[in-house]
Design a protein around this motif. Structure first.
Motif, short mmCIF file in Angstrom:
data_model
loop_
_atom_site.label_atom_id
_atom_site.label_comp_id
_atom_site.label_asym_id
_atom_site.label_seq_id
_atom_site.Cartn_x
_atom_site.Cartn_y
_atom_site.Cartn_z
N TRP A 206 -3.47 -6.81 -1.70
CA TRP A 206 -3.42 -6.28 -0.52
C TRP A 206 -2.16 -5.96 -0.02
O TRP A 206 -2.11 -5.14 1.01
CB TRP A 206 -3.97 -7.29 0.52
CG TRP A 206 -5.23 -7.92 0.23
CD1 TRP A 206 -5.82 -9.26 0.10
CD2 TRP A 206 -6.60 -7.16 0.24
NE1 TRP A 206 -7.19 -9.24 -0.30
CE2 TRP A 206 -7.50 -8.09 -0.01
CE3 TRP A 206 -6.97 -5.66 0.74
CZ2 TRP A 206 -9.02 -7.49 0.08
CZ3 TRP A 206 -8.01 -5.37 0.89
CH2 TRP A 206 -9.09 -6.42 0.44
N ASN A 207 -0.98 -6.66 -0.66
CA ASN A 207 0.38 -6.23 -0.47
C ASN A 207 0.72 -4.88 -1.25
O ASN A 207 1.50 -4.16 -0.41
CB ASN A 207 1.30 -7.26 -0.69
CG ASN A 207 2.73 -6.92 -0.62
OD1 ASN A 207 3.48 -6.80 -1.49
ND2 ASN A 207 3.02 -6.96 0.69
N TYR A 208 0.39 -4.54 -2.07
CA TYR A 208 0.82 -3.38 -2.96
C TYR A 208 -0.42 -2.47 -3.33
O TYR A 208 -1.36 -2.95 -3.80
CB TYR A 208 1.31 -3.75 -4.27
CG TYR A 208 2.46 -2.72 -5.05
CD1 TYR A 208 3.42 -2.18 -4.61
CD2 TYR A 208 1.48 -1.82 -6.01
CE1 TYR A 208 4.10 -1.27 -5.20
CE2 TYR A 208 2.18 -1.01 -6.49
CZ TYR A 208 3.48 -0.68 -6.23
OH TYR A 208 4.12 0.51 -6.89
N PRO A 209 -0.59 -1.02 -3.00
CA PRO A 209 0.91 -0.60 -2.48
C PRO A 209 1.12 -0.36 -1.04
O PRO A 209 2.11 0.27 -0.64
CB PRO A 209 0.84 0.96 -3.23
CG PRO A 209 -0.61 1.10 -3.18
CD PRO A 209 -1.30 -0.36 -3.51
N ARG A 210 -0.03 -0.60 -0.22
CA ARG A 210 0.06 -0.24 1.01
C ARG A 210 0.85 -1.11 1.87
O ARG A 210 0.85 -0.80 3.18
CB ARG A 210 -1.54 0.42 1.52
CG ARG A 210 -2.25 1.26 0.58
CD ARG A 210 -3.25 2.07 1.39
NE ARG A 210 -2.68 2.51 2.65
CZ ARG A 210 -2.61 3.87 2.58
NH1 ARG A 210 -2.46 4.55 1.59
NH2 ARG A 210 -1.97 4.34 3.81
#
Length: 365
Positions: A206-210
């Motif tokens: 959930w953190n990468y890439p957005r």
């Protein structure tokens, strides 16, 4: 592997719930400050990703304790309990934005003391004559260990500046720790490393890439503390593993912190604890802005540059981790690579500051 999967999906689902219902907690959980020198995101984002990681560790520990492997479950729950002070104070800072760095470091030091007494996590030798004699004195070993563990936990908070940066650096280090634990015939510690990887990976999705959610101080201090503790445990439980493996596998966050302290305190005469926009990852980002395509929209360009920044640092960290994996038993070789890493870091940093970006970095343009 089943516990890696359990930790991954536990973290994945808990983090998804935090993101899905962020409107219920956004007033206290979002990072609304977009103006700091170390800030590179363009909109408010929840910074409580550490919750998913911590709960995943607890779930995995309880399941292992009660259903299959009491020794593994006990160790994992002990680690989680020892990490509670540093995670709690970091999470409190994420929610209140009012906890100073000294209080956070004191809480992390208390976690280091807890793990030392509960799990015998003390640094008693680093295979350097003279220093090993000093470390044979109990109080010096305790102080050194507390500083080392606290320093690495804080180092992960320092490098947590871009989507996927700190979490993937942690995964790379944990893969090395798990591999060497397996080679040293320590399956329990290898399994614990895989479980922590699973918990961090659930957040990473959930953190990468957005950048839908951030680690926050709670998450950064948590994973830094866990990696520091597992690194020392690996050396203490397996005499065949060189203490310099623990140092080299964490070379990037350690040296980034030491270099930042020197740069700000000695070179600039400033407080090293204040927010800083001249970290290595910050400079990489600014160099990428210089190369960015002007045809991109502002929002798209900002997102793309943020996502492109982290792989540079993944590569940098891996340059230290790979030799650590290969020569994990041979101290003098690890010492040589540690020195080489420090020299390379300073050279690349200086080259970027002087706007002479090494050709290796231009490859990722």
């Amino acid at each position: 592997m089943e516990y890696l999967i359990l930790a991954f999906f536990s973290s994945l689902l808990v983090t998804l719930v935090l993101i899905r219902y962020q409107h219920l907690h956004e007033k206290i959980s979002h990072d609304h400050d977009l103006s700091g020198p170390q800030k590179f995101h363009t909109h408010a984002v929840p910074r409580i990703g550490g919750i998913g990681i911590f709960l995943a560790l607890l779930i995995s520990g309880v399941v292992a304790l009660n259903f299959s492997n009491p020794e593994k479950g006990t160790l994992l729950l002990q680690l989680s309990a020892c990490a509670l002070p540093t995670f709690f104070i970091g999470l409190t800072e994420d929610l209140t934005k009012k906890i100073g760095v000294k209080i956070r470091l004191l809480a992390t030091a208390s976690s280091a003391l807890l793990s030392g007494y509960a799990l015998n996590v003390w640094v008693t030798q680093i295979q350097i004559p003279g220093i090993d004699w000093l470390l044979s004195i109990a109080i010096i070993a305790i102080i050194f260990t507390v500083i080392a563990v606290t320093g690495l936990a804080n180092a992960y908070n320092i490098i947590d500046g871009f989507n996927g940066l700190a979490s993937m650096i942690a995964i790379i280090s944990l893969l090395a720790i798990g591999y060497v634990a397996f080679k040293a015939n320590d399956p329990i510690l290898a399994s614990i490393a895989l479980i922590v990887i699973g918990a961090i990976s659930g957040f990473f999705i959930w953190n990468y890439p957005r950048g839908l959610i951030f680690l926050g101080d709670g998450g950064a201090y948590l994973i830094g503390f866990l990696i520091a503790t597992l690194s020392i445990l690996l050396v203490n439980r397996n005499p065949s593993v060189s203490p310099w493996f623990a140092l080299l596998v964490n070379a990037y966050p350690i040296f980034e912190t030491l270099f930042t302290i020197w740069r700000r305190k000695v070179h600039q005469g400033k407080n090293p604890g204040l927010p800083d926009g001249a970290h290595f990852h910050s400079l990489i980002y600014r160099r990428m802005i210089r190369w960015a395509e002007v045809s991109e929209s502002q929002a798209t360009a900002s997102f793309a540059k943020n996502a492109r920044t982290s792989p540079y640092l993944w590569l940098l960290s891996s340059l230290a981790v790979f030799p650590a994996i290969i020569w994990w038993q041979t101290t003098w070789i690890l010492q040589c690579f540690a020195l080489l890493f420090c020299v390379s870091y300073v050279w690349v940093y200086g080259a970027i500051v002087k706007f002479k970006t090494p050709s290796l970095f231009k490859f990722f343009k």
